[in-house]
Design an enzyme around this catalytic site. Sequence first.
Site, PDB file in Angstrom:
ATOM      1  N   ARG A 122       6.601   6.533  -8.088  1.00 42.86           N
ATOM      2  CA  ARG A 122       6.169   5.349  -7.334  1.00 42.86           C
ATOM      3  C   ARG A 122       7.387   4.639  -6.774  1.00 42.86           C
ATOM      4  O   ARG A 122       7.784   3.579  -7.223  1.00 42.86           O
ATOM      5  CB  ARG A 122       5.351   4.473  -8.244  1.00 42.86           C
ATOM      6  CG  ARG A 122       4.172   5.270  -8.740  1.00 42.86           C
ATOM      7  CD  ARG A 122       3.116   4.441  -9.258  1.00 42.86           C
ATOM      8  NE  ARG A 122       1.952   4.542  -8.399  1.00 42.86           N
ATOM      9  CZ  ARG A 122       0.788   4.029  -8.718  1.00 42.86           C
ATOM     10  NH1 ARG A 122       0.630   3.359  -9.818  1.00 42.86           N
ATOM     11  NH2 ARG A 122      -0.237   4.172  -7.930  1.00 42.86           N
ATOM     12  N   GLN A 127       6.042   6.646  -1.185  1.00 40.79           N
ATOM     13  CA  GLN A 127       4.781   5.930  -0.991  1.00 40.79           C
ATOM     14  C   GLN A 127       3.807   6.667  -0.074  1.00 40.79           C
ATOM     15  O   GLN A 127       2.607   6.692  -0.317  1.00 40.79           O
ATOM     16  CB  GLN A 127       5.074   4.559  -0.390  1.00 40.79           C
ATOM     17  CG  GLN A 127       4.480   3.448  -1.197  1.00 40.79           C
ATOM     18  CD  GLN A 127       5.018   2.087  -0.775  1.00 40.79           C
ATOM     19  OE1 GLN A 127       5.918   1.983   0.059  1.00 40.79           O
ATOM     20  NE2 GLN A 127       4.459   1.046  -1.334  1.00 40.79           N
ATOM     21  N   SER A 133      -2.502   6.129  -5.304  1.00 47.59           N
ATOM     22  CA  SER A 133      -2.726   4.834  -4.652  1.00 47.59           C
ATOM     23  C   SER A 133      -3.715   4.944  -3.492  1.00 47.59           C
ATOM     24  O   SER A 133      -4.595   4.100  -3.349  1.00 47.59           O
ATOM     25  CB  SER A 133      -1.413   4.264  -4.105  1.00 47.59           C
ATOM     26  OG  SER A 133      -0.563   3.952  -5.169  1.00 47.59           O
ATOM     27  N   TYR A 228       3.748   0.736 -13.992  1.00 47.45           N
ATOM     28  CA  TYR A 228       2.555   0.932 -14.818  1.00 47.45           C
ATOM     29  C   TYR A 228       2.589   0.026 -16.042  1.00 47.45           C
ATOM     30  O   TYR A 228       3.660  -0.359 -16.519  1.00 47.45           O
ATOM     31  CB  TYR A 228       2.484   2.382 -15.308  1.00 47.45           C
ATOM     32  CG  TYR A 228       2.142   3.378 -14.232  1.00 47.45           C
ATOM     33  CD1 TYR A 228       0.903   3.356 -13.606  1.00 47.45           C
ATOM     34  CD2 TYR A 228       3.055   4.351 -13.849  1.00 47.45           C
ATOM     35  CE1 TYR A 228       0.585   4.283 -12.623  1.00 47.45           C
ATOM     36  CE2 TYR A 228       2.749   5.286 -12.873  1.00 47.45           C
ATOM     37  CZ  TYR A 228       1.509   5.243 -12.270  1.00 47.45           C
ATOM     38  OH  TYR A 228       1.200   6.159 -11.301  1.00 47.45           O
TER      39      TYR A 228
HETATM   40  P1  NAD Z   1      -3.177   2.005 -13.089  1.00 42.31           P
HETATM   41  O1  NAD Z   1      -4.293   2.687 -12.354  1.00 42.31           O
HETATM   42  O2  NAD Z   1      -2.343   2.775 -14.034  1.00 42.31           O
HETATM   43  O3  NAD Z   1      -3.824   0.780 -13.899  1.00 42.31           O
HETATM   44  C1  NAD Z   1      -4.662  -0.151 -13.267  1.00 42.31           C
HETATM   45  C2  NAD Z   1      -4.309  -1.534 -13.774  1.00 42.31           C
HETATM   46  O4  NAD Z   1      -4.747  -1.668 -15.125  1.00 42.31           O
HETATM   47  C3  NAD Z   1      -2.824  -1.860 -13.778  1.00 42.31           C
HETATM   48  O5  NAD Z   1      -2.588  -2.993 -12.991  1.00 42.31           O
HETATM   49  C4  NAD Z   1      -2.513  -2.114 -15.246  1.00 42.31           C
HETATM   50  O6  NAD Z   1      -1.548  -3.124 -15.430  1.00 42.31           O
HETATM   51  C5  NAD Z   1      -3.860  -2.561 -15.743  1.00 42.31           C
HETATM   52  N1  NAD Z   1      -4.051  -2.560 -17.199  1.00 42.31           N
HETATM   53  C6  NAD Z   1      -3.609  -1.699 -18.146  1.00 42.31           C
HETATM   54  N2  NAD Z   1      -4.002  -2.086 -19.374  1.00 42.31           N
HETATM   55  C7  NAD Z   1      -4.741  -3.214 -19.208  1.00 42.31           C
HETATM   56  C8  NAD Z   1      -5.430  -4.087 -20.085  1.00 42.31           C
HETATM   57  N3  NAD Z   1      -5.441  -3.895 -21.393  1.00 42.31           N
HETATM   58  N4  NAD Z   1      -6.076  -5.138 -19.545  1.00 42.31           N
HETATM   59  C9  NAD Z   1      -6.081  -5.370 -18.212  1.00 42.31           C
HETATM   60  N5  NAD Z   1      -5.451  -4.585 -17.338  1.00 42.31           N
HETATM   61  C10 NAD Z   1      -4.778  -3.517 -17.820  1.00 42.31           C
HETATM   62  O7  NAD Z   1      -2.203   1.242 -12.110  1.00 42.31           O
HETATM   63  P2  NAD Z   1      -2.022   1.409 -10.536  1.00 42.31           P
HETATM   64  O8  NAD Z   1      -3.106   0.692  -9.857  1.00 42.31           O
HETATM   65  O9  NAD Z   1      -1.885   2.846 -10.216  1.00 42.31           O
HETATM   66  O10 NAD Z   1      -0.639   0.690 -10.231  1.00 42.31           O
HETATM   67  C11 NAD Z   1       0.063  -0.098 -11.123  1.00 42.31           C
HETATM   68  C12 NAD Z   1       1.222  -0.797 -10.415  1.00 42.31           C
HETATM   69  O11 NAD Z   1       2.075   0.114  -9.718  1.00 42.31           O
HETATM   70  C13 NAD Z   1       0.791  -1.824  -9.387  1.00 42.31           C
HETATM   71  O12 NAD Z   1       1.520  -2.972  -9.608  1.00 42.31           O
HETATM   72  C14 NAD Z   1       1.208  -1.264  -8.079  1.00 42.31           C
HETATM   73  O13 NAD Z   1       1.561  -2.264  -7.155  1.00 42.31           O
HETATM   74  C15 NAD Z   1       2.403  -0.451  -8.479  1.00 42.31           C
HETATM   75  N6  NAD Z   1       2.605   0.596  -7.471  1.00 42.31           N
HETATM   76  C16 NAD Z   1       3.846   0.771  -6.928  1.00 42.31           C
HETATM   77  C17 NAD Z   1       4.038   1.722  -5.936  1.00 42.31           C
HETATM   78  C18 NAD Z   1       5.363   1.931  -5.293  1.00 42.31           C
HETATM   79  O14 NAD Z   1       6.271   1.216  -5.588  1.00 42.31           O
HETATM   80  N7  NAD Z   1       5.506   2.920  -4.437  1.00 42.31           N
HETATM   81  C19 NAD Z   1       2.981   2.535  -5.524  1.00 42.31           C
HETATM   82  C20 NAD Z   1       1.750   2.344  -6.116  1.00 42.31           C
HETATM   83  C21 NAD Z   1       1.566   1.368  -7.080  1.00 42.31           C
END
Ligand code: NAD
Length: 375
Positions: A122, A127, A133, A228
């Site tokens: 990530r 991206q 995503s 994550y």
């Molecule tokens: P994910 O699908 O792994 O998880 C979904 C969400 O569940 C996350 O926000 C996580 O914090 C949350 N979660 C985990 N345990 C939890 C709990 N007990 N209670 C409530 N929420 C909980 O995550 P995702 O959507 O794939 O992405 C996570 C992060 O990565 C985001 O902040 C996103 O912005 C970031 N991201 C960065 C890039 C990049 O830099 N290129 C790309 C994609 C995503």
Amino acid sequence: MKIFAPKETDPIETRASLDPAAVKKLVGLGAEVIVESGLGLLSDHPDSSYEEVGATVTSDRAGSLGSADLVTRVRKPSSDEVGLLKEGAIHISFLDPFNEPDLIKQFATQKSTAISLEMVPRTTLAQKMDAISSQANLAGYVSVITAANRLNGIFPMMMTPAGTISPAKVFVVGIGVAGLQAIATAKRLGARVTAFDVRPEALEQAESLGAKALRIDLGETSGTDQGYAKELTPEQIEKQVEAQAKVCAQSDVVITTAKVFGRKPPVLIKKDVVAGMQPGSVIVDLAAETGGNVEGITPGEETVTENGVKLVGLANFEGQVSKHASQVLAANFANMIEHFWDEETKSVPINLEDEIQKGCVITHDGTVVHDRFKD
Ligand code: NAD
């Protein structure tokens, strides 16, 4: 380089790994693209639309798997089909690598290069190839549209001569890519949204979309360098479950999207909390396919509890908008191939020194090369 996109075989899969726009890009690079007949049938792309942009359409699936230099597909392959790949072939798909040690071993034995879409780092550079995503974003949208459809009420506030209808109250648990899109979609429909995540920065992002952030003091909850969440302790989960109970009881819709990378999703909505919700309220669990955030939810099914709460545990939410899901997924594939394309050899060289490849190449040249899966 010969690139082959087979049709998906899982009956719940409606997406295609390549759409005509992606094929056009790959043909433009100098690749020979072959697609299985019917590849885009469920995402509104007939065979002719692939032929128009330079692909060859074939019905010889096994032969094409055996002769391709690179295979793109959405879901992990069967063991039989890994066995058809030729030595040195590159296979790119979702692979579920944490749960598929035998498949990984087989890729290595087969001397083919397995690339896992789940493991694309990530980073800003990667991206454009981040399929987790691109798909989660659409799943978040579909989760809210599904909830709106199941709810016996409307989302927006309406002031009518016959009285005022209050806006629906939506609670989103997990504010990652899917959760943010769920919040944005619910807000657009006029709902009043509350959201929770263990990552404090996610709460701020929810607020910037107009949601109310639920703040629960869970102590240390720092995330990984990939953005994550880390797994909570049982005590932290208990505290979270308790704090969420009141919000759930007051919500018309609860959308859960909480995941922890490489692990089963945490169970965050327990049966007694569901029992405390109002009749007719709806819970949509985006994590259902991998175990679920909601106790009692059946993956791939919709059920109604004794107290009248609708539990929606459908799988493959993004597959319900298969045209757009395929569009962005195919773009992820094409961007990845283009990024690594070598103009001279017209192929995709594997270079394990490259940061992106180091992150997502699981097997290469007869061995498991990825640090996380070597053992
Ligand atoms: P994910 O699908 O792994 O998880 C979904 C969400 O569940 C996350 O926000 C996580 O914090 C949350 N979660 C985990 N345990 C939890 C709990 N007990 N209670 C409530 N929420 C909980 O995550 P995702 O959507 O794939 O992405 C996570 C992060 O990565 C985001 O902040 C996103 O912005 C970031 N991201 C960065 C890039 C990049 O830099 N290129 C790309 C994609 C995503």
